[in-house]
Design an enzyme around this catalytic site. Structure first.
Site, short mmCIF file in Angstrom:
data_model
loop_
_atom_site.label_atom_id
_atom_site.label_comp_id
_atom_site.label_asym_id
_atom_site.label_seq_id
_atom_site.Cartn_x
_atom_site.Cartn_y
_atom_site.Cartn_z
N HIS A 31 0.75 -1.12 0.02
CA HIS A 31 -0.07 0.13 0.11
C HIS A 31 0.88 1.23 0.02
CE1 HIS A 31 -3.75 2.15 0.78
NE2 HIS A 31 -3.02 3.15 1.49
N TYR A 170 -6.02 -9.74 9.08
CA TYR A 170 -6.96 -9.21 8.18
C TYR A 170 -8.46 -10.11 8.30
CZ TYR A 170 -3.71 -5.83 6.61
OH TYR A 170 -2.78 -5.12 6.47
N CYS A 341 15.06 -0.99 6.03
CA CYS A 341 14.98 -0.29 6.99
C CYS A 341 13.47 0.20 7.41
CB CYS A 341 15.62 1.23 6.68
SG CYS A 341 15.04 2.10 5.35
N LYS A 569 14.56 13.63 28.14
CA LYS A 569 12.97 13.65 28.23
C LYS A 569 12.22 12.66 29.17
CE LYS A 569 13.07 12.97 23.80
NZ LYS A 569 14.60 13.26 23.20
P1 NAP Z 1 18.65 11.89 18.09
O1 NAP Z 1 17.96 10.79 17.75
O2 NAP Z 1 18.31 13.30 17.78
O3 NAP Z 1 19.08 11.69 19.64
C1 NAP Z 1 19.79 12.29 20.54
C2 NAP Z 1 20.02 11.98 21.97
O4 NAP Z 1 20.71 12.78 22.69
C3 NAP Z 1 18.53 12.11 22.47
O5 NAP Z 1 18.31 11.00 23.24
C4 NAP Z 1 18.51 13.41 23.08
O6 NAP Z 1 17.68 12.99 24.21
C5 NAP Z 1 20.04 13.36 23.69
N1 NAP Z 1 20.56 14.87 23.81
C6 NAP Z 1 20.27 15.76 22.81
N2 NAP Z 1 20.91 16.90 23.40
C7 NAP Z 1 21.62 16.80 24.46
C8 NAP Z 1 22.31 17.23 25.37
N3 NAP Z 1 22.86 18.62 25.09
N4 NAP Z 1 22.84 16.67 26.45
C9 NAP Z 1 22.56 15.42 26.71
N5 NAP Z 1 21.77 14.47 25.86
C10 NAP Z 1 21.38 15.33 24.80
O7 NAP Z 1 20.08 11.89 17.63
P2 NAP Z 1 21.22 10.60 17.29
O8 NAP Z 1 20.90 9.31 18.13
O9 NAP Z 1 22.54 11.27 17.37
O10 NAP Z 1 20.99 9.97 15.92
C11 NAP Z 1 21.25 10.87 14.56
C12 NAP Z 1 20.20 10.57 13.61
O11 NAP Z 1 20.71 9.44 13.07
C13 NAP Z 1 18.87 10.71 14.22
O12 NAP Z 1 18.03 11.65 13.64
C14 NAP Z 1 18.49 9.19 13.64
O13 NAP Z 1 17.16 9.47 12.92
C15 NAP Z 1 19.33 8.81 12.90
N6 NAP Z 1 19.52 7.22 13.16
C16 NAP Z 1 18.36 6.48 12.95
C17 NAP Z 1 18.60 4.94 13.29
C18 NAP Z 1 17.53 4.23 12.86
O14 NAP Z 1 17.36 3.07 13.30
N7 NAP Z 1 16.37 4.62 12.24
C19 NAP Z 1 19.65 4.73 13.98
C20 NAP Z 1 20.75 5.41 14.43
C21 NAP Z 1 20.58 6.78 13.91
P3 NAP Z 1 17.24 14.05 25.58
O15 NAP Z 1 17.49 15.44 24.95
O16 NAP Z 1 15.88 13.93 25.87
O17 NAP Z 1 18.21 13.80 26.54
FE1 SF4 Z 2 11.84 0.53 2.44
FE2 SF4 Z 2 14.28 1.21 3.34
FE3 SF4 Z 2 13.75 -0.89 1.34
FE4 SF4 Z 2 13.57 1.71 0.70
S1 SF4 Z 2 15.39 0.92 1.66
S2 SF4 Z 2 12.18 0.06 0.23
S3 SF4 Z 2 12.75 2.67 2.85
S4 SF4 Z 2 13.09 -0.82 3.67
#
Ligand code: NAP
Ligand code: SF4
Ligand code: FAD
Length: 677
Positions: A31, A170, A341, A569
């Protein structure tokens, strides 16, 4: 060796019902949300035509509802709905008369987002919004007639067949399982009564469409649900459906409410096909298998070992519509591989957003995002070979621009080189392999190990400069942040920093979770070993108890490191992770004993450990390592230096905006710029 010799099973035709498909790869049903747009016909046509031209044997559309009780979403209820579908089938058949296009009939039953939703019994699903209305005898007859009517309309609309989905929680599947079918009349109780509804639906559909129309039934071969179907029930249902005129059985694994991941990137490739293989031995009609089959060699191996007759690839067709052609032409190293992903496809679907793809921003945007040859090719410098810089450079070069791509590092990929080291994220290597090959093909001038400065860019004779320099990890201003026990996630993932036995992770975003996964992981990555995966998620492939999981305790291997994952948070830890994958990460870490604490105030770090305040109370975490995963800030030094010289530049990816940045946004922004520059 020719490509055909490499994939002899994939590229052999197959008789399906009254007709034949040209190869064994079909595009599985997804979908996308295109179905619900005002310009659905035009956009769906463009989307499917691109995949038909890409060489698949058969396309299965997203689910179309047969009855108003499915609530919102696309339906095919009467002659007035046929025109849209006719436009789509016409476009697909005109583009490639050999491809088959089959419409999926989906009755969501208790998962429909409407208070009018129906089911055999008023049992609310764990993930449903409403308690369903129990169907009475007349209501059941009305639903069966609706399936037959919908199939007949699909035939009028020019489809080559229909697929009836009888799995996933479903409507049809809720008749099959005792937990959701508590009826005491002729539609419930004994197994014969519980399977009556799907058998009756198929009988009436076949009568409505005649013999010259493909009829596929999607069966739940393993519900991944306590109390799900027993193996002998699965077999007897499949045999009964075969006897009623089903041409192909498609195997599905899991109900949406089950606690086993079945398509996330942490699931091994082709993990479930052995179940299809077992069912195939019981039937004479062809079987389709699916789930995490993302490359042609995986499909070939599945077919070669006799697990299935056809392989369904759904998300891989979002990632690369030309996958089949590339395999046939021996260009598999050019395939943009689906990394599993879910970030831009299923996470979007389940949050009401249009489906697209993290690695291919054009997916489902075929009418609005294209990369035509540039009218006047430019000389472009791109700084940073992370996902943003890579996507921009390759697409701009495909358009005919002369692109030089600089990166300070020794290899392309930016932060993807960290992501790929996380157990369960091995697929990220594929994206880097893809970009490396496309760089070669498009003639991007790649300069690795080159940290460029503003002076070189300003005087380099470039028409345009694109800054994709990514991010700087944030260092929070906390007393003791320079203490030797404090390390950066970068150094932990690359193995440069030693990690002690008791650890606090500051920051519980995607990277905090990934680091927790890495430092608690023990042994082979479950994503690379089906047996390990089965143990970790309590699946019994051999014994096949009811639902495939009953009574099997998940056994997650873990080292004895004590880890606490912290955030400021007050919301539950991990709430911001992906809609369809976040729960798998939370559950895995919980099973490894990782403590998750929210609402934390950081006070200081010293020899004793990390001092925090939780719920107003001072608490000392006596850890020997503190890993900082506290988000990132944009790396804009180069951009600012260019601006000071009066040189304009484009900013993309993390360098543009680091907050909530992920590769999906980085690649999308880069692709959109490459389309217009
Ligand atoms: P994030 O998701 O924005 O997390 C940052 C963490 O640090 C939060 O827990 C935040 O929570 C904390 N934080 C922020 N400012 C802070 C400060 N000044 N002091 C202490 N803690 C602080 O960023 P990230 O983990 O670095 O990841 C980066 C990006 O990579 C993300 O946007 C994510 O989407 C992507 N990523 C995705 C995946 C996935 O599986 N989809 C995996 C890895 C990375 P609090 O402010 O509540 O403490
Ligand atoms: Fe979906 Fe990630 Fe595969 Fe793209 S790469 S189709 S977003 S699982
Ligand atoms: P980057 O990837 O940071 O690349 C920037 C590049 O610029 C680097 O290669 C750097 O060497 C180069 N550079 C910087 N300055 C210069 C200079 N002056 N000269 C030359 N080169 C320079 N995202 C997801 O969507 N899903 C995930 O599952 C996911 N998991 C992740 C797991 C981990 C462990 C990490 C660390 C990140 C993860 N991410 C994930 C985030 C994702 O990797 C980033 O969002 C993405 O890499 C950002 O791309 P970018 O091109 O903007 O920057």
């Amino acid at each position: 060796m020719t490509a055909h010799a490499r994939y002899p099973h994939v590229f052999s035709p197959l008789k399906v019902g009254h007709t034949q498909v040209r190869n064994r790869i079909l595009m599985g049903s997804m979908h996308t949300g295109l179905e619900d747009l005002p310009d659905a016909a035009e956009r769906l046509s463009a989307y499917f035509v691109e995949r038909a031209r890409g060489g698949v044997g058969m396309i299965i559309t997203g689910g179309i509802g047969p009855h108003p009780t499915v609530g919102h979403g696309a339906k095919l209820l009467g002659p007035g709905d046929v025109a849209l579908h006719r436009q789509v089938t016409g476009a697909v058949h005109a583009a490639d008369p050999e491809v088959k296009i089959v419409m999926q009939i989906l009755h969501t039953g208790p998962l429909a987002g409407t208070p009018d939703c129906v089911a055999p019994s008023p049992v609310k699903s764990r993930i449903g919004r409403y308690q369903p209305n129990e169907l009475d005898e007349a209501g059941i007859e009305e639903q069966i007639a609706a399936f037959a009517n919908c199939a007949a309309l699909a035939k009028q609309a020019g489809y080559d067949g229909v697929e009836i989905i009888g799995s996933a929680g479903y409507l049809i599947s809720t008749f099959l399982v005792e937990k959701t079918n508590q009826r005491t009349d002729g539609w419930g109780g004994s197994w014969e009564n519980r399977m009556r509804f799907p058998v009756e639906v198929v009988r009436r559909v076949r009568a409505a469409v005649g013999p010259d129309f493909i009829l596929i039934f999607r069966i739940s071969a393993m519900d991944m649900l306590q109390g799900g179907m027993a193996w002998d029930e699965v077999v007897s249902l499949a045999k009964a459906l075969e006897a009623e005129g089903v041409d192909v059985i498609s195997t599905h694994f899991c109900w949406h409410e089950s606690f086993v991941p079945t398509i996330a990137t942490m699931v091994p490739r082709a993990a479930f096909t052995q179940v299809t293989g077992r069912l195939r031995k019981e039937l004479t009609i062809p079987l389709i298998t699916s789930n995490r089959i993302n490359m042609p060699d995986v499909a070939e191996a599945v077919l070669a070992r006799g697990d299935a007759d056809l392989v369904s690839m759904a998300r891989p067709m979002l990632a690369d519509p030309d996958l089949v052609n590339k395999a046939r032409e021996g260009r598999e190293d050019e395939i943009n591989t689906c990394i599993g992903c879910n970030q831009a496809c299923l996470d979007h679907t389940f949050t009401g957003r249009l489906t697209t793809c993290l690695v291919n921003a054009r997916a489902c945007r075929e009418t609005e995002l294209s990369y035509p040859p540039a009218a006047s090719p430019k000389t472009i410098a791109v700084v940073g070979a992370g996902p943003a810089g890579l996507a921009f450079s390759t697409l701009a070069a495909q358009r005919g621009h002369r692109v030089t791509l600089f990166d300070a590092g020794a290899e392309i990929g930016g932060q993807f080189n960290l992501a790929k080291r996380i157990p369960g994220k091995e697929e990220f290597y594929e994206t880097l392999r893809y970009f490396a090959r496309i760089i070669e093909l498009t003639g991007v001038d790649l300069r690795l190990g080159t940290r460029v400065n503003a002076g070189a860019l300003a005087t380099g004779g470039f028409d345009e400069v694109v800054i994709a320099t990514g991010i700087e990890p944030r260092t929070p201003a906390i007393d003791g942040i320079d203490h030797p026990k404090v390390v950066r996630y970068l150094d932990v993932i690359t193995g440069r920093a030693p990690v002690g036995q008791s650890v606090a992770i500051m920051g519980a975003g995607g990277i905090g979770f990934d680091v927790a996964e890495l430092i608690t992981h023990e042994g082979t990555s479950a994503a690379l070993d089906v047996a390990v995966f089965a143990r970790e998620w309590g699946i019994d492939f051999e014994g096949h108890p009811r639902g495939g999981v009953t009574g099997i305790e998940p056994q997650v291997a873990s080292n004895d490191r004590a880890v606490t994952l912290l955030q400021r948070k007050a919301t539950p830890v991990g709430q911001g992770l992906g809609k369809t994958t976040g729960w798998t990460h939370r559950l895995t870490l919980q099973r490894r004993g990782v403590k998750m604490v929210s609402g934390v105030e950081y006070r200081k770090i010293d020899d004793a450990g990390l001092h925090v305040v939780i719920g107003g109370e001072p608490v000392l975490l006596p850890v020997d390592t503190v890993i900082v995963c506290a988000g990132q800030d944009p790396a804009r030094g180069l951009y600012d230096a260019l601006a000071e010289r009066g040189c304009p530049a484009h900013l993309i990816g993390g360098a543009h905006e680091a907050a909530e940045l992920d590769a999906k946004r980085a690649i999308k922004q880069a692709s959109e710029l490459a389309a217009v520059i």
